[in-house]
Design a protein around this motif. Structure first.
Motif, short mmCIF file in Angstrom:
data_model
loop_
_atom_site.label_atom_id
_atom_site.label_comp_id
_atom_site.label_asym_id
_atom_site.label_seq_id
_atom_site.Cartn_x
_atom_site.Cartn_y
_atom_site.Cartn_z
N GLY A 8 4.78 6.91 9.64
CA GLY A 8 5.76 5.89 9.98
C GLY A 8 7.06 6.14 9.27
N PRO A 9 8.10 5.45 9.69
CA PRO A 9 9.43 5.69 9.11
C PRO A 9 9.50 5.25 7.64
N SER A 10 10.51 5.75 6.97
CA SER A 10 10.72 5.42 5.56
C SER A 10 10.95 3.93 5.39
N GLY A 11 10.35 3.37 4.38
CA GLY A 11 10.54 1.95 4.10
C GLY A 11 9.66 1.04 4.93
N SER A 12 8.72 1.62 5.71
CA SER A 12 7.90 0.78 6.59
C SER A 12 6.74 0.14 5.82
N GLY A 13 6.51 0.54 4.58
CA GLY A 13 5.47 -0.11 3.78
C GLY A 13 4.21 0.74 3.61
N LYS A 14 4.31 2.02 3.91
CA LYS A 14 3.12 2.89 3.82
C LYS A 14 2.62 2.99 2.38
N THR A 15 3.56 3.31 1.48
CA THR A 15 3.17 3.43 0.07
C THR A 15 2.61 2.10 -0.44
N THR A 16 3.22 1.03 0.03
CA THR A 16 2.79 -0.28 -0.45
C THR A 16 1.33 -0.56 -0.10
N VAL A 17 0.90 -0.14 1.08
CA VAL A 17 -0.51 -0.32 1.45
C VAL A 17 -1.40 0.35 0.41
N LEU A 18 -1.07 1.59 0.09
CA LEU A 18 -1.89 2.34 -0.85
C LEU A 18 -1.86 1.70 -2.23
N ARG A 19 -0.67 1.25 -2.65
CA ARG A 19 -0.56 0.68 -3.99
C ARG A 19 -1.30 -0.65 -4.10
N CYS A 20 -1.32 -1.40 -3.00
CA CYS A 20 -2.09 -2.65 -3.03
C CYS A 20 -3.58 -2.33 -3.16
N LEU A 21 -4.02 -1.31 -2.43
CA LEU A 21 -5.42 -0.92 -2.50
C LEU A 21 -5.78 -0.46 -3.93
N MET A 22 -4.84 0.25 -4.57
CA MET A 22 -5.10 0.76 -5.93
C MET A 22 -4.90 -0.31 -7.00
N THR A 23 -4.60 -1.53 -6.57
CA THR A 23 -4.30 -2.65 -7.48
C THR A 23 -3.09 -2.38 -8.36
N LEU A 24 -2.21 -1.47 -7.91
CA LEU A 24 -0.95 -1.27 -8.64
C LEU A 24 0.05 -2.36 -8.28
N GLU A 25 -0.18 -3.02 -7.13
CA GLU A 25 0.65 -4.17 -6.76
C GLU A 25 -0.30 -5.35 -6.52
#
Ligand SMILES: Nc1ncnc2c1ncn2[C@@H]1O[C@H](COP(=O)(O)OP(=O)(O)OP(=O)(O)O)[C@@H](O)[C@H]1O
Ligand SMILES: [Mg+2]
Lengths: 258, 223, 239
Positions: free
Chosen positions: A38-55
């Motif tokens: 997906g495009p930049s800023g679409s929240g891809k990293t955020t999905v992973l970080r939520c899963l890793m409990t980093l967010e």
């Protein structure tokens, strides 16, 4: 139906006024390899970080093997997870970062040996023999005594993969593992990831901009835009014959960029 | 412990507050001297005349390892021997002015180095005169990173003024020591001096932070 | 900074030798100065160790998630950065007995000097820990590192290396601070010099020797700092 390994239920994540994930639902089966594009800023990293409990997440629930991750059950009700709960749940998860995040003051071997000793309580001998095995597997067996700064990007990323595997996770999470690499070293990392996807039974969730690579190894592709899944399915469908206009447009742009 | 409030207010404060004024005077006068000397030192340090820049560099390094009291005592003893008779106050100003010139030079040099080389080249390409280059291009950019450093140095200088009590400059600590030696009471005078220093340091630290923030927002508007 | 200390110390020793040759009066006051030097060193060395320990504790305390620890650290740091060392020394020696705690001159000097330097050191430690890239913390989270291990094994070893240059400067400031211990009646290098000056009126000679000795001490600190930094930075590379 195969066993469900990970499940996002109505997950919402905001940064201030910005809603980055909007009631996300996503389910991943045991052993499945899922790639998010997906495009930049679409929240891809955020999905992973939520899963890793980093967010932390504002709303919704993430489950692993049916068990809540960001919450825990107490007297029949769901309450915010304690640190002990998070630590226990994270044992199943391993993450490979875009920027490797190796510990620069430790050697390659120490990078892979120390975390399991502290977090899993294995003996040093055990941890060392397993780390050596893994470093051999990623082709870094002869660089054990080197420090990260003495390695190329591709080599560092392979060490980072070995370090993650040393924690014996069941789920592997990759955030653009090849984005920080020189073009000529990308292949050495993708081939390691490919072998993990094909030969081992890890459940994998990956973000990448390498569409061909994603096509190759994924069981499923999720196309993300503005914090939502716009389209998902097997690579042959989403990449080769996308139905959504937004997906077509994105893939065209990626193709042009080559 | 017995703390006497009447003594504090009737004897200690009235005698220490004039000392506070001396402290402030010494701080600012010596700092002005440091700025001038530091500027010359920095220019010498950047000079293309190699012996001059080396000498300036060595002097800076040398001064940074030297305790201020040593400088104070040196001038205090030396000046009369060579026929210069100054009041302790002015000897103090001179000593602190010389002592802080080295760090001032380093801070100024840091400010100039923070201006990217491209700025000099741009001014050159635009055919700016040397004066215009400094006045309109270099100095405005060099001042910003220099202000917090100089501010902190000013606070440090302020906190070093009590050392002048060694040579009987009538600043706060000197006043406190005189009271103590006359009344044999140390508690109130020394505590009052400590608290005054604390208040003024905190106050000036806040002031510097405000100036810094002001400078930051100003440049943001500029861009 | 990178200059070899030998290149500096050798000419200095030579100069000192010249001094002996030219001004025979040096022999008159040098023994007293050397006595002073032993006092200076015996205050400085333990103070340096103590100041490092305090820097670490207060620096980490200020970053702690435990509020009272944070408050204690902030108060300590602000008080000792705000008040002159000289005032602190007087206070420890002359006022503290009023509160029922009498310190020997040596203890007061040690405490005053190290508490003063420790307050600056704490800010250095804090800055260095905060400068640690976010990725290192995140790697620790995903690798499930227990908090204590995370700091002891990952964050601090890196932060302390970053802190070496600033800590070197702090140590030199501490060294200069020991010149004030005559306030609590100790006869250190500076006090010895002043006394000798009052006896012999050899102002230029005495103060040149004083300055030379302080310069050498500072160079030793600088050299050790640069060495340490070199040793620890060997593997870290560009970051
Ligand atoms: N810590 C943060 N604070 C505020 N906003 C953030 C933060 N992290 C991410 N964002 C915002 O959230 C949005 C999604 O970010 P995210 O990193 O998930 O995007 P991405 O899909 O991974 O993009 P890219 O392909 O560039 O990596 C972006 O608009 C970003 O600016
Ligand atoms: Mg991203």
């Amino acid at each position: 139906m195969a066993n469900e390994k990970i499940r996002f239920e109505g997950v919402t994540k905001r940064f201030g006024a910005l809603t980055v994930l909007d009631k996300l639902d996503l389910s991943i089966n045991d052993g499945e390899v899922v790639t998010i594009i997906g495009p930049s800023g679409s929240g891809k990293t955020t999905v992973l970080r939520c899963l890793m409990t980093l967010e932390s997440i504002e709303d919704g629930l993430i489950r692993i093997d049916g068990e809540p991750l960001n919450k825990m059950e107490s007297e029949g009700r769901l309450v915010p997870a304690s640190n002990a709960h998070l630590r226990r749940m994270r044992l199943k998860l391993g993450m490979v970062f875009q920027s490797f995040n190796l510990f620069p003051h430790l050697t390659v071997l120490q990078n892979c040996v120390e975390p399991p000793i502290f977090a899993l309580g294995v003996t040093r001998d055990e941890a060392r023999s397993r780390a050596q095995e893994l470093l051999d597997m990623v082709g870094m067996g002869d660089k054990q005594a080197h420090y990260p700064a003495q390695l190329s990007g591709g080599q560092q990323q392979r060490v980072a993969i070995a370090r993650t595997l040393a924690m014996q996770p069941e789920i592997l999470v990759f955030d653009e593992p090849t984005s920080a690499l020189d073009p000529e070293t990308i292949e050495e990392v993708t081939s390691v990831i490919r072998s993990l996807a094909v030969k081992h039974s890890y459940t994998m969730l990956m973000v990448t901009h390498q569409i061909a690579f994603a096509h190759d190894i994924s069981d499923r592709i999720c196309f993300f835009d503005k914090g939502r899944i716009v389209e998902q399915g097997p690579p042959a469908a989403v990449i080769d014959a996308p139905t959504e206009a937004r997906t077509q447009q994105f893939l065209r742009k990626v193709a042009q960029a080559r | 412990m017995d703390w006497r409030w009447d003594f504090t207010f009737e004897t200690v404060l009235p005698r220490i507050l004039p000392g506070l004024w001396v402290t402030v005077e010494v701080t600012f006068l010596s700092f002005a001297l440091s700025l001038v000397l530091g500027l010359f030192l920095m220019i010498a340090r950047r000079s293309t005349i190699r012996p001059l820049s080396v000498a300036a560099g060595e002097f800076i390094e040398f001064m940074r390892g030297m305790p201020l009291v040593v400088v104070i005592f040196f001038l205090f003893f030396l000046l009369p021997e060579i026929g210069i008779f100054l009041a302790p106050f002015w000897t103090g100003v001179l000593a602190m002015g010389i002592y802080n010139a080295a760090p001032v030079a380093e801070i100024l040099r840091g400010g100039l180095q923070a201006v990217p080389k491209g700025q000099w080249e741009a001014a050159h390409v635009l055919n700016y005169s040397t004066y215009r280059t400094w006045r309109q291009v270099i100095l405005p950019q060099a001042v910003k990173p220099v202000v917090p450093g100089l501010g902190n140095l000013l606070i440090l200088a302020f906190k070093e003024t009590p050392l002048l009590s060694f040579v009987a400059v009538p600043e706060m600590l000197d006043a406190a020591r005189r009271i103590a030696s006359e009344t044999y009471r140390f508690t109130e005078p020394l505590t009052v001096v400590g608290i005054l220093f604390l208040i003024l340091s905190l106050f000036s630290a806040v002031l510097i932070r405000l100036v810094e923030r002001h400078l930051l927002t100003e440049t943001r508007h500029g861009k | 900074m990178s200059r070899s200390p030998i290149a500096i110390l050798v000419p200095l020793a030579f100069l000192a030798g010249l001094y002996f040759a030219v001004f025979s009066s040096v022999a008159q006051f040098l023994p007293a100065l050397l006595n002073g030097l032993t006092v200076t060193v015996s205050v400085a060395v333990p103070s340096i160790l103590l100041a490092y320990a305090i820097s670490l504790l207060a620096g980490l305390g200020r970053l702690s998630s435990i509020a009272p620890l944070r408050w204690v650290s902030v108060v300590y740091i602000e008080v000792f950065r705000g008040v002159s060392l000289l005032v602190v020394l007087f206070w420890l020696y002359f006022v503290l007995p009023e509160f029922g705690l009498t310190l020997s001159a040596y203890t007061a000097a040690l405490l005053g000097v190290s508490l003063n330097a420790g307050a600056y050191g704490a800010e250095i430690v804090r800055g260095a820990v905060r400068a640690e890239p976010k990725g290192q913390y995140e790697a620790c989270v995903t690798l499930n590192m227990p908090p204590l291990r995370k700091y002891a094994r990952i964050i601090l070893p890196q932060a302390l290396v970053i802190a070496i240059p600033a800590m070197t400067n702090m140590t030199i400031e501490l060294l200069k601070g020991t010149a004030l211990v005559s306030a609590v009646t100790l006869v250190d290098l500076t006090a010895a010099g002043v006394r000798q000056n009052q006896l012999t009126y050899r102002t230029v000679e005495i103060f040149s020797v004083l300055a030379l000795i302080y310069f050498c001490l500072a160079q030793i600190v600088r050299f050790s700092g640069a060495r340490l930094e070199h040793v620890f930075n060997r593997h870290l590379g560009e970051r």
